[in-house]
Design an enzyme around this catalytic site. Structure first.
Site, PDB file in Angstrom:
ATOM      1  N   GLY A   1       0.818  -1.203   0.000  1.00 26.60           N
ATOM      2  CA  GLY A   1       0.000   0.000   0.000  1.00 26.60           C
ATOM      3  C   GLY A   1       0.852   1.252   0.000  1.00 26.60           C
ATOM      4  O   GLY A   1       1.926   1.319  -0.605  1.00 26.60           O
ATOM      5  N   GLY A   2       0.388   2.254   0.730  1.00 22.20           N
ATOM      6  CA  GLY A   2       1.104   3.527   0.786  1.00 22.20           C
ATOM      7  C   GLY A   2       2.511   3.416   1.331  1.00 22.20           C
ATOM      8  O   GLY A   2       3.372   4.239   1.021  1.00 22.20           O
TER       9      GLY A   2
ATOM     10  N   GLY B   1      20.093  10.208 -33.149  1.00 23.22           N
ATOM     11  CA  GLY B   1      19.800  10.856 -31.876  1.00 23.22           C
ATOM     12  C   GLY B   1      20.381  10.128 -30.691  1.00 23.22           C
ATOM     13  O   GLY B   1      20.665  10.736 -29.654  1.00 23.22           O
ATOM     14  N   ALA B   2      20.597   8.811 -30.828  1.00 29.44           N
ATOM     15  CA  ALA B   2      21.170   8.049 -29.727  1.00 29.44           C
ATOM     16  C   ALA B   2      22.622   8.448 -29.471  1.00 29.44           C
ATOM     17  O   ALA B   2      23.117   8.344 -28.350  1.00 29.44           O
ATOM     18  CB  ALA B   2      21.070   6.553 -30.012  1.00 29.44           C
TER      19      ALA B   2
END
Length: 517
Positions: free
Chosen positions: A172-173, A407-408
């Site tokens: 959970g949290g 771009g890499a």
């Protein structure tokens, strides 16, 4: 006036009661499962006799619904400060033998107090998470307690290193505190981490699953990428914590723990010349290059089982602490994809926050093509790499080993993206795209007329490499600083690191940049 004997006896009684936690039977039950108690973890982490406990006598509010008259020693968490290898470290360790390690108001206050102490003292935080979650009887006050802890996790981020160990349940949290820390270590057996358990998932979605499928260490290490290290047991987990701390400064105002050697060894390493295979299309293991660059047994890989097409981790070169970011040709040919971009970007940002120089080892054919990648947001995720490198002001050294396309090439820290030194091996190819793809686009008409299309294609590809992709072309335009043999690499990098350790770089004043999350 001598101290009252009864007062001393009362103090000792209270200490013993708190240190007993949930009692002998619950402690024996943990030991039967191969698990340690909250205090045993701290005893193994810290140098003997150095741990100073804070808040040992803290008590929960006994008037709360369903908690009347219940004794919760230390309110189910042990907090304090001790020494690890001569350096102070703050820590909290949740005690599952007391109310399942549940977090209530005082429990959260103790954790918050020790994190405040870490901020004031500029020392790392190590948290052992072993809790059933929020104490239901305290209602919204328990949720408020989590909020206080989360807020401090964020406030300390980039100020002091934060390490979480998942030693038991973390559901959970409760999972968000470790998620907000820098590194998560999870024990393979006996630990679990998830937001919604199998029962909730089945009740809401109708989908049947198990805790192992959604919350085990192996799943988080290899599928979700939520954790950074898998420990075989409690002892292994503490060992990883200690080793990780050995590479990290105490805070963002301190230097990493370099072991500067008086004289640099600038001898060449001929074995490095034999790492690359004869064919530029054949894979090799980039970890062999990292081993050749690093001091013996100094490489500590981070997130080893997640996004294996990129390798990240800490090491030392001539005693200097560095962070490695390396394409792995053995996996997806070293392409950058969504997960690799996330993994690399976060590690870059950690290194930058704590002054760790970055070594980039490049063999990247591009971003991974595919509909799934495009629809998954590879543009946004890949931009994280560009943002992280562009924002980093620590020393950055890039070695282009083979391919660096499109771009890499930029996303792996080219000189234009802020690299302080870019070196290329003679095998490097730096271009908008690979030779085969470029030939098909640029010389399609020429190929159609050729009697032997295959032979002509090879001939044109060789011409393309010579005239467009050669490292000497990039060196001639000062996109790279030098072309070197692999055997020279360690010496050149060590020398550059020594000169760059005093690097200072300022940026335009701003609150923070807006990374494409």
């Amino acid at each position: 006036m001598p101290i009252n004997k009864q007062a001393v006896e009362e103090l000792e009684r209270r200490r013993q009661a708190t240190e007993a936690g949930g009692g002998r039977k619950k402690i024996e039950a943990r030991h039967a499962k191969g698990l340690w108690t909250a205090r045993e973890r701290l005893a193994h982490l810290f140098t003997e006799g150095t741990f100073q406990e804070y808040g040992q006598h803290a008590q929960h509010e006994s008037r709360q619904f369903g908690m009347e008259g219940k004794d919760l020693p230390g309110d189910a968490v042990v907090t304090g400060v001790g020494y690890v290898d001569g350096r102070p470290v703050a820590s909290f360790s949740q005690d599952f033998t007391v109310a399942g390690g549940s977090l209530g108001t005082m429990h959260a206050e103790k954790i918050s107090m020790i994190m405040d102490q870490a901020e004031i003292g500029g020392i790392p935080v190590v948290g052992f998470n072993d809790s059933g979650g929020a104490r239901i009887q305290e209602g919204v006050m328990a949720l408020s307690g989590y909020g206080q802890v989360f807020n401090r996790n964020v406030r300390l981020s980039g100020v002091v290193p934060q390490i979480a160990v998942i030693s038991g349940p973390c559901a959970g949290g409760a999972a968000y505190s470790p998620a907000l820390m820098d590194f998560i270590i999870m024990i393979r057996e006996g630990a679990e981490m998830f937001i919604c358990g199998p029962e909730v998932i089945r009740g809401v979605t109708g989908q049947a699953t198990t805790k192992a499928e959604i919350g085990s260490a192996d799943v988080h290490a290899s599928v979700s990428g939520n954790i950074h290290f898998v420990a075989e047991n409690e002892e292994d987990a503490v060992g990883i914590v200690r080793r990780l701390l050995s590479y990290l400064p105490s805070n963002n105002m301190s230097e990493p723990p370099h072991h500067i050697e008086p004289e640099l060894d600038l001898a060449e390493d001929p074995a490095m010349n034999d790492i690359l295979p004869d064919s530029g299309k054949s894979p090799f293991d980039v970890k062999d290059v990292i081993t050749g660059l690093s001091d013996p047994d100094s490489f500590l890989e981070v997130q080893r089982d997640f996004a294996k097409n990129i390798v990240v981790g800490f090491g030392r070169i001539a005693g200097m602490v560095v962070g490695y970011i390396a394409n792995q040709p053995k996996e997806l040919a070293g392409c950058l994809d969504i997960d690799a971009s996330d993994k690399g970007s976060r590690f870059i940002r950690f290194c930058n926050a704590f002054g760790v120089p970055i070594i980039n080892l490049v063999d990247v054919p591009g971003f991974l093509p595919g509909v799934r990648q495009e629809r998954g947001g590879i543009i946004r995720h890949g931009a994280k790499m560009l943002f992280s490198y562009g924002a980093a002001t620590v020393p950055k050294i890039t070695i282009i080993m083979r391919k660096a396309y499109g771009g890499a090439y930029l996303a792996m820290c080219s000189r234009d993206m802020g690299a302080d030194l870019v070196l290329a091996w003679p095998t490097a190819e730096i271009a908008v795209m690979g030779a085969d793809g470029a030939v098909n686009i640029l010389y399609r008409g020429d190929l159609d007329k050729a009697d032997d299309r295959v032979a002509r294609s090879r001939e044109l590809a060789d011409e393309y490499r010579a005239h467009f992709a050669s490292p000497y072309i990039s060196a001639g335009k000062l996109f790279i600083h030098d072309v070197i043999t692999p055997s020279e690499t360690r010496a050149r990098v060590a020398l550059a690191l020594r000169t760059l350790l005093s690097k200072r770089e300022t940026r335009p004043p701003k609150k923070h940049g807006n990374i494409p999350l």
